[in-house]
Design a protein around this motif. Structure first.
Motif, PDB file in Angstrom:
ATOM      1  N   HIS A 172      16.730  99.755  36.444  1.00  0.00           N
ATOM      2  CA  HIS A 172      15.427  99.195  36.066  1.00  0.00           C
ATOM      3  C   HIS A 172      15.342  97.706  36.399  1.00  0.00           C
ATOM      4  O   HIS A 172      14.290  97.221  36.831  1.00  0.00           O
ATOM      5  N   ILE A 173      16.429  96.973  36.190  1.00  0.00           N
ATOM      6  CA  ILE A 173      16.444  95.536  36.491  1.00  0.00           C
ATOM      7  C   ILE A 173      16.266  95.323  37.991  1.00  0.00           C
ATOM      8  O   ILE A 173      15.476  94.485  38.432  1.00  0.00           O
ATOM      9  N   ARG A 174      16.994  96.096  38.793  1.00  0.00           N
ATOM     10  CA  ARG A 174      16.885  95.943  40.246  1.00  0.00           C
ATOM     11  C   ARG A 174      15.506  96.352  40.749  1.00  0.00           C
ATOM     12  O   ARG A 174      14.972  95.755  41.688  1.00  0.00           O
ATOM     13  N   THR A 175      14.910  97.348  40.118  1.00  0.00           N
ATOM     14  CA  THR A 175      13.544  97.733  40.479  1.00  0.00           C
ATOM     15  C   THR A 175      12.571  96.606  40.166  1.00  0.00           C
ATOM     16  O   THR A 175      11.669  96.315  40.953  1.00  0.00           O
ATOM     17  N   GLY A 176      12.757  95.955  39.015  1.00  0.00           N
ATOM     18  CA  GLY A 176      11.907  94.827  38.650  1.00  0.00           C
ATOM     19  C   GLY A 176      12.046  93.661  39.620  1.00  0.00           C
ATOM     20  O   GLY A 176      11.073  93.002  39.960  1.00  0.00           O
ATOM     21  N   ILE A 177      13.276  93.431  40.082  1.00  0.00           N
ATOM     22  CA  ILE A 177      13.506  92.349  41.047  1.00  0.00           C
ATOM     23  C   ILE A 177      12.869  92.695  42.391  1.00  0.00           C
ATOM     24  O   ILE A 177      12.256  91.845  43.039  1.00  0.00           O
ATOM     25  N   GLU A 178      13.007  93.960  42.813  1.00  0.00           N
ATOM     26  CA  GLU A 178      12.465  94.371  44.103  1.00  0.00           C
ATOM     27  C   GLU A 178      10.942  94.334  44.141  1.00  0.00           C
ATOM     28  O   GLU A 178      10.349  94.116  45.192  1.00  0.00           O
ATOM     29  N   LEU A 221      11.902  94.862  33.626  1.00  0.00           N
ATOM     30  CA  LEU A 221      13.176  94.282  33.225  1.00  0.00           C
ATOM     31  C   LEU A 221      13.638  93.350  34.333  1.00  0.00           C
ATOM     32  O   LEU A 221      13.717  93.751  35.491  1.00  0.00           O
ATOM     33  N   LEU A 222      13.916  92.131  33.976  1.00  0.00           N
ATOM     34  CA  LEU A 222      14.358  91.119  34.925  1.00  0.00           C
ATOM     35  C   LEU A 222      15.606  90.445  34.378  1.00  0.00           C
ATOM     36  O   LEU A 222      15.922  90.573  33.195  1.00  0.00           O
TER      37      LEU A 222
END
Length: 144
Positions: A37-43, A117-118
């Motif tokens: 979820h964090i990586r999706t938010g960053i992307e 999520l970041l």
């Protein structure tokens, strides 16, 4: 001699269930889901961290001078997320089902509040989800 199956269904061998859960495997699985979820938010690149109350750059959970803080506000890895969740679970002495419940709370916040999520907000959101999960699980209903 190999045993042949007579049907075309897939066999799934499970080592653990919710009634006999391995806490470390469950925490690790939650870490992998949160990191996804964090990586999706960053992307996405939007960097919508939500209200400032969740932003650790505004309200840090620990001293900004420690190496651990600087590492956790960057793109976190499995070790950072695992140690954070393990501390919460061990210090509050949470049941394994609360880990799953808390992950569901995090995902509900992401969907219904459109909150990503970041690296700057994941710790506060996860900690809040664990506290709400523990409160929901351990509260006793008082009937009049």
């Amino acid at each position: 001699m190999y045993l042949r199956k007579s049907n075309s269904t897939t066999t799934c061998f499970m080592l653990n269930t919710m009634f006999d859960a391995n806490r470390n495997e469950l925490i690790f699985s939650a870490c992998v889901a949160l990191l996804s979820h964090i990586r999706t938010g960053i992307e996405k690149g939007m960097h919508k961290s939500g209200p400032d109350m969740f932003n650790e750059l505004v309200f840090p959970l620990e001293s900004t001078k420690t190496k651990r803080y600087k590492k956790s506000t960057k793109d976190p890895d499995v070790e950072v997320v695992y140690s954070f969740i393990t501390k919460i679970v061990d210090r509050i002495d949470l049941d394994e089902s609360i880990i799953v419940c808390s992950l569901a709370f995090v995902e509900r916040v992401m969907v219904f509040k459109k909150l990503d999520l970041l690296p700057s907000n994941w710790r506060r959101i996860v900690m809040t989800a664990f506290l709400i999960g523990a409160k929901t699980f351990y509260d006793e209903v008082v009937w009049n």
